[in-house]
Design an enzyme around this catalytic site. Structure first.
Site, short mmCIF file in Angstrom:
data_model
loop_
_atom_site.label_atom_id
_atom_site.label_comp_id
_atom_site.label_asym_id
_atom_site.label_seq_id
_atom_site.Cartn_x
_atom_site.Cartn_y
_atom_site.Cartn_z
N ARG A 16 -17.94 -35.04 30.63
CA ARG A 16 -18.69 -34.46 31.75
C ARG A 16 -20.20 -34.60 31.55
O ARG A 16 -20.97 -33.70 31.85
CB ARG A 16 -18.30 -32.98 31.94
CG ARG A 16 -16.88 -32.82 32.44
CD ARG A 16 -16.55 -31.36 32.67
NE ARG A 16 -16.53 -30.63 31.42
CZ ARG A 16 -16.61 -29.31 31.30
NH1 ARG A 16 -16.68 -28.58 32.40
NH2 ARG A 16 -16.58 -28.72 30.13
N HIS A 646 -1.79 -14.05 50.86
CA HIS A 646 -3.22 -14.17 51.14
C HIS A 646 -3.57 -15.65 51.26
O HIS A 646 -3.10 -16.47 50.49
CB HIS A 646 -4.04 -13.52 50.02
CG HIS A 646 -5.48 -13.93 50.05
ND1 HIS A 646 -6.35 -13.51 51.02
CD2 HIS A 646 -6.19 -14.76 49.25
CE1 HIS A 646 -7.53 -14.06 50.81
NE2 HIS A 646 -7.47 -14.82 49.74
N HIS A 699 -18.19 -14.51 49.72
CA HIS A 699 -18.87 -15.72 49.25
C HIS A 699 -20.38 -15.52 49.18
O HIS A 699 -21.10 -16.41 48.77
CB HIS A 699 -18.54 -16.90 50.17
CG HIS A 699 -17.08 -17.18 50.22
ND1 HIS A 699 -16.26 -16.71 51.21
CD2 HIS A 699 -16.28 -17.85 49.36
CE1 HIS A 699 -15.02 -17.09 50.97
NE2 HIS A 699 -15.00 -17.78 49.86
N1 GLN Z 1 -5.71 -12.92 44.01
C1 GLN Z 1 -6.74 -13.91 43.90
C2 GLN Z 1 -8.07 -13.24 43.70
O1 GLN Z 1 -8.25 -12.16 44.19
C3 GLN Z 1 -6.78 -14.78 45.13
C4 GLN Z 1 -7.77 -15.90 44.98
C5 GLN Z 1 -7.78 -16.88 46.12
O2 GLN Z 1 -7.37 -16.59 47.20
N2 GLN Z 1 -8.23 -18.06 45.89
O3 GLN Z 1 -8.97 -13.79 43.07
ZN ZN Z 2 -8.81 -16.13 48.89
#
Ligand code: GLN
Ligand code: ZN
Length: 763
Positions: A16, A646, A699
């Site tokens: 890298r 999710h 984010h």
């Molecule tokens: N359970 C994971 C977190 O809370 C979900 C991460 C994701 O959706 N990329 O970090």
């Molecule tokens: Zn997520």
């Protein structure tokens, strides 16, 4: 003599080096000149490596300081107005501003949007164009890098992204038609081709992966116009290189374009060889992509050789080139760097450097060189050993998979009955609050893990540390009044690696880095064998966390499709079967969690959407097994156990039926940045189960106000039934710090209370 070639080499470096140079430059510790020098060194090393591996015609201009699509936009001066002053004053700073944004000296520029490069995990920057966009040659990177190799005594083939693929990858900021810009773009390509010819380039590689996509008639027409125009003026010979799939209904088009050679991805579409050969005009070069540029397994050289021999009888020895299926950007650099892999597994693998060696062996065998015999025998032995290995094939796994019944992918009762059972078991208020799983992975957490891995902290010490972190996290959630708690995921490094490390059939490399975007690399696990879960993976932490509280503690798992999608997957069985194997292992984890008293279990599937095949006709088949796999993992529990999933993106329009078919009791999704617009799909479709539209954009370090979150929830309430709505952030909190997390979640709970109050008042 058969010519060997390649379509692109990983540019990040075996250790890298490029990443480190880039990041040092961004920190101000490495000057622009020093960074360029690091790039030159890597290019020289990689050209030499390719020639030493037996490649006759390596590529150039496959190197990039950040991204090849950004390079193309920059080269053609497609620089949005907001960056222009900076790019003119300081081209390198301007380039990085497009890539990463720029906040300095009162300038605040946001970066170009980033998205996935076809069906890979590489991300490119989306060029921003507008109606009437002007293009011009800016700099001469392809020419300069061609000459750079030439000065080393190496003849290369410059790589350009083709005009139609370039437009296809771009977006217009004013909604105008991208392809209308073709006529403006072509003269600049023509100018560049003329300059490459002047510099002495014999061939140019024109990447047109868009040819493997479903194309609208305008795009096909653009291909005809583009290549008719590009082949007019002075130019090197053109090798047209589609890859990543079958040409399908674009096959006639691709074969008929007036170029000098055509590349075929014969790993993804070996069945097209014959049809292409039937249509390829006399005298064209055929570049046969026989070695997989997307995966890390050794090539079945005997099979590849059959295809190559057949192709040679059709085009003639002087017109057949041997190549990888696509650029090697998507595989790690060199297997030799792996000192800790088990010898048998290692003998089955092939990284970029080894793949070039395989291409050499194929060419030698084709040309009847004796040296090829031993290499072919060796390759055969390795394939046989893999086929016969008891570490790969575990009969109990195949037997279990064969015995799966449709009922196992189905919850005991339909959702309405489950809802009642869950209400009774959980007793949650309206607008229940929860989080997505991870809490801040602070420096302290990462340091403790590093110490544990380097044995500076013993197991007991690390365990005690994790318990303390978990307890602190649980207490915090109780104190601010979250309804369904999480344990915080402090014990996890990465959401796939954590599970892969505990499952049989997975292996991990030390240096198997693959560029994800810019300086970011990932080290995907290798799924090499049948998947077995030797012991529970998460029960210890979920049970501990549940023991600390009366409130429901949510168990937290990564789903089968996501594990598959973010790994190098075995090529000796269907992806669907590998996915089902992972699903069965997770199913056992789910039922173990239930048995341990966990009443809510979340199975994350953030990668479900990115697994969609490039061609729409193949979507249904993929979604079928992807959804089935999720259901297999989720359906072993009783009605009163609540299953969550999710997904951290938001474009559901295309796949909403499949998402509903997953039949999770609750789904949480990202919606805060788009101000709930993303709920559209759920509304039109009348999503039947519960849904947590994210109200806090994790984010960004910005902390939303309570009233902003209330407003978002009111938007959601306008289109969903109140009983359907959960209150949660967009995604996990692991990249956030504690102070902002604390305030944001307090306000989130407050927002839920306000909605509950309104509901009570209305009733
Ligand atoms: N359970 C994971 C977190 O809370 C979900 C991460 C994701 O959706 N990329 O970090
Ligand atoms: Zn997520």
């Amino acid at each position: 003599m058969t010519l060997t070639t390649s379509l692109g080499f990983p540019r990040i470096g075996a250790r890298r080096e490029l990443k480190h140079a880039l990041e040092a430059h961004w920190r101000g510790e490495l000057s622009a000149d020093q960074l360029q020098e690091a790039g030159r060194e890597l290019r020289a090393r990689h050209w030499t490596l390719q020639v030493d591996a037996g490649i006759d015609l390596p590529p150039s201009n496959d190197f990039s300081l950040y991204d090849q699509v950004l390079d193309t936009a920059f080269l053609f001066d497609a620089i949005p107005p907001r960056y222009r002053a900076l790019a003119d004053a300081d081209p390198l700073a301007g380039y990085f501003a497009l890539a990463r944004g720029h906040q300095r000296d009162g300038i605040d520029l946001h970066a170009l949007e980033m998205t996935k490069w076809f069906d890979t995990n590489y991300h490119y920057l989306v060029p921003e164009l507008e109606a009437g966009q002007a293009f011009a040659l800016r700099g001469d990177k392809p020419v300069a890098q061609y000459l750079e190799a030439k000065a080393l005594g190496i003849e290369t083939r410059p790589v350009l992204i083709g005009p139609v693929t370039f437009l296809w990858l771009s977006k217009t900021v004013d909604g105008s038609d991208r392809f209308a810009l073709l006529e403006r773009l072509l003269p600049v390509y023509a100018q560049l081709l003329a300059r490459l010819q002047e510099a002495g380039a014999q061939w140019v590689q024109i990447d047109e992966p868009a040819l493997v996509l479903d194309l609208a008639p305008e795009a096909r027409e653009a291909y005809r116009r583009a290549y008719a125009a590009l082949t007019q003026g002075p130019r090197p010979k053109l090798l047209l290189t589609p890859y990543f799939g079958a040409l399908g209904d674009n096959l006639e088009l691709a074969a008929s374009l007036p170029v000098d050679g055509l590349h075929l991805d014969l790993v993804r579409a070996p069945e097209e060889l014959e049809a292409v050969l039937d249509r390829l005009p006399e005298g064209r070069v055929l570049s046969a992509g026989l070695v997989d540029g997307r995966n890390i397994w050794r090539t079945r050289l005997d099979n590849a050789l059959l295809l190559a021999r057949y192709a040679r009888t059709r085009v003639g020895a002087d017109k057949l080139w041997l190549a990888p299926s696509c650029s090697l950007l998507h595989v790690p650099v060199d297997l030799d760097g792996e000192k800790a892999l088990e010898p048998d597994l290692k003998s089955w693998l092939s990284f970029a450097r080894q793949k070039l060696g395989e291409i050499r062996v194929l060419a030698d065998a084709l040309d009847g060189r004796d040296t090829a015999h031993a290499a072919l025998d060796d390759a055969r032995a390795r394939i046989e050993s893999r086929k016969a290995s008891p570490r790969v094939h575990r009969p109990e796994v195949a037997a279990r998979l064969a015995a799966v019944t449709p009922a196992q992918a189905q919850r005991a009762s339909p959702y309405p009955a489950r809802r009642q059972a869950q209400e009774a078991a959980l007793g949650l208020p309206p607008y229940p609050t929860t989080t997505i799983g991870s809490f801040p992975q602070t420096l302290q957490v990462r340091e403790a893990r590093a110490k544990f891995k380097s044995r500076k902290l013993d197991e007991a010490g690390y365990d005690a540390f994790l318990e303390a972190q978990t307890e602190k996290c649980v207490r915090f959630q109780e104190q601010i009044g979250i309804d369904v708690l999480v344990h915080g995921e402090f014990e996890r490094n990465d959401m796939v690696e954590y599970f892969g490390e505990q499952l049989d059939g997975f292996a991990f490399t030390k240096l198997g880095w693959v560029q994800s975007y810019g300086s970011r690399c990932v080290k995907p696990p290798i799924i090499f064998g049948d998947v077995v879960r030797p012991a529970p993976m998460t029960v210890r932490w979920s049970r501990y966390a549940q023991s600390l509280t009366q409130r429901p503690m949510k168990g937290m798992l990564t789903g089968p499709v996501t594990v598959l999608q973010w790994s190098f997957v075995r090529d000796d069985q269907a992806r669907a079967d590998t996915c089902r194997q992972i699903a069965l292992a997770l199913r056992d984890e789910v039922t173990d969690l239930e048995a341990a008293g966990i009443k809510v279990i979340q199975i994350d599937e953030p990668a479900l959407r990115e697994g969609l095949p490039l061609r729409r006709a193949q979507w249904a088949a993929y979604l079928d097994w992807a959804v089935e796999s999720f259901r297999l993992s989720a359906s072993g529990v009783r009605d009163e156990t609540q299953i969550h999933t999710h997904m951290c993106y938001s474009e559901f329009n295309d796949i909403i039926q499949a998402v509903a078919a997953m039949d999770a009791d609750v789904i949480s999704i990202e919606t805060s940045r788009s101000r709930m617009e993303l709920l559209d799909a759920f509304v039109k479709f009348r999503y039947p189960n519960e849904i947590g539209p994210g109200v806090y954009d994790i984010h960004s370090p910005r902390i939303p106000t309570t009233s902003e979150m209330v407003e978002l929830l009111e938007k959601a309430r306008a289109v969903l039934a109140p009983e359907q709505i959960w209150v949660n952030p967009d995604c996990g909190l692991k990249t956030r710090g504690w102070p902002e997390t604390r305030t944001a979640l307090e306000r989130m709970v407050e927002a839920a209370r306000i909605l509950r109050g309104e509901r009570a008042a209305a009733a």
